[in-house]
Design a protein around this motif. Sequence first.
Motif, PDB file in Angstrom:
ATOM      1  N   ILE A  89      48.434 -17.466  74.204  1.00  0.00           N
ATOM      2  CA  ILE A  89      48.153 -16.728  75.445  1.00  0.00           C
ATOM      3  C   ILE A  89      47.307 -15.504  75.132  1.00  0.00           C
ATOM      4  CG2 ILE A  89      49.198 -15.362  77.303  1.00  0.00           C
ATOM      5  CD1 ILE A  89      51.548 -17.283  77.246  1.00  0.00           C
ATOM      6  N   THR A  90      46.240 -15.346  75.882  1.00  0.00           N
ATOM      7  CA  THR A  90      45.372 -14.179  75.691  1.00  0.00           C
ATOM      8  C   THR A  90      46.014 -12.962  76.349  1.00  0.00           C
ATOM      9  OG1 THR A  90      44.145 -14.481  77.745  1.00  0.00           O
ATOM     10  CG2 THR A  90      43.325 -15.670  75.799  1.00  0.00           C
ATOM     11  N   GLU A  94      48.474 -12.878  79.632  1.00  0.00           N
ATOM     12  CA  GLU A  94      49.795 -12.241  79.600  1.00  0.00           C
ATOM     13  C   GLU A  94      49.929 -11.218  80.722  1.00  0.00           C
ATOM     14  OE1 GLU A  94      52.762  -9.929  76.495  1.00  0.00           O
ATOM     15  OE2 GLU A  94      50.657 -10.178  75.976  1.00  0.00           O
ATOM     16  N   ARG A  95      48.893 -10.397  80.916  1.00  0.00           N
ATOM     17  CA  ARG A  95      48.909  -9.397  81.993  1.00  0.00           C
ATOM     18  C   ARG A  95      49.052 -10.067  83.343  1.00  0.00           C
ATOM     19  NH1 ARG A  95      45.361  -8.514  85.282  1.00  0.00           N
ATOM     20  NH2 ARG A  95      43.661  -9.352  84.051  1.00  0.00           N
ATOM     21  N   GLU A  99      52.084  -9.763  86.041  1.00  0.00           N
ATOM     22  CA  GLU A  99      51.835  -9.312  87.409  1.00  0.00           C
ATOM     23  C   GLU A  99      52.387 -10.314  88.425  1.00  0.00           C
ATOM     24  OE1 GLU A  99      47.619  -8.758  87.596  1.00  0.00           O
ATOM     25  OE2 GLU A  99      47.701  -6.816  86.579  1.00  0.00           O
ATOM     26  N   GLU A 100      52.182 -11.616  88.170  1.00  0.00           N
ATOM     27  CA  GLU A 100      52.684 -12.642  89.077  1.00  0.00           C
ATOM     28  C   GLU A 100      54.203 -12.643  89.101  1.00  0.00           C
ATOM     29  OE1 GLU A 100      50.911 -16.341  87.904  1.00  0.00           O
ATOM     30  OE2 GLU A 100      48.906 -15.712  88.536  1.00  0.00           O
ATOM     31  N   ARG A 101      54.825 -12.413  87.941  1.00  0.00           N
ATOM     32  CA  ARG A 101      56.287 -12.367  87.869  1.00  0.00           C
ATOM     33  C   ARG A 101      56.842 -11.221  88.710  1.00  0.00           C
ATOM     34  NH1 ARG A 101      58.720  -9.873  82.705  1.00  0.00           N
ATOM     35  NH2 ARG A 101      57.961  -8.122  83.904  1.00  0.00           N
ATOM     36  N   ASP A 102      56.127 -10.081  88.707  1.00  0.00           N
ATOM     37  CA  ASP A 102      56.614  -8.880  89.372  1.00  0.00           C
ATOM     38  C   ASP A 102      56.326  -8.864  90.874  1.00  0.00           C
ATOM     39  OD1 ASP A 102      57.578  -8.036  86.950  1.00  0.00           O
ATOM     40  OD2 ASP A 102      55.802  -6.811  86.478  1.00  0.00           O
ATOM     41  N   VAL A 103      55.624  -9.864  91.373  1.00  0.00           N
ATOM     42  CA  VAL A 103      55.278  -9.895  92.811  1.00  0.00           C
ATOM     43  C   VAL A 103      56.495 -10.218  93.639  1.00  0.00           C
ATOM     44  CG1 VAL A 103      53.964 -11.116  94.577  1.00  0.00           C
ATOM     45  CG2 VAL A 103      52.890 -10.494  92.438  1.00  0.00           C
TER      46      VAL A 103
END
Length: 103
Positions: A89-90, A94-95, A99-103
Motif C-alpha cells: 500500500i502506498t 493508506e491516507r 479517510e474513508e474509514r473515518d467517514v
Amino acid sequence: MAGTKERTTLTIDAKTKEEAAAILDELGMSLSTFVDVSLKQLVRNQGMPFRPTLDVRTPRRLNREEALREMARLDALTPADVQAGLASITPDDERRLLEERDV
C-alpha cells in the motif's frame, strides 16, 4: 432531424460489456443507446465525449456472484498474503483508506 439507423457490429471484451450493461441497466439505458449518445457527443464536440481517467471515485456494487467470488478469494488468503498486501500500500492509498474509514 434524425438520420437513418444503421446496424453496426462491435467487438467488445465480454466482461467489460457485461459490467457496462449492468451499470447502464441501473441508469435505465441500453448499451446501444449509450453508444449512440456517446458517438453523437463525439461528433458534436469534435473530440472525446469524456475525459479518460484511471481515477475511480465511486465504487461499483458487486452483484451476488461477484461478492461470493470475492469472499472466497479473501477466505483463501494466508497471513503472509495479508502482510504482503499491506506492505504494497502506498502512503496515498493508506491516507485514503484512513479517510474513508473515518467517514
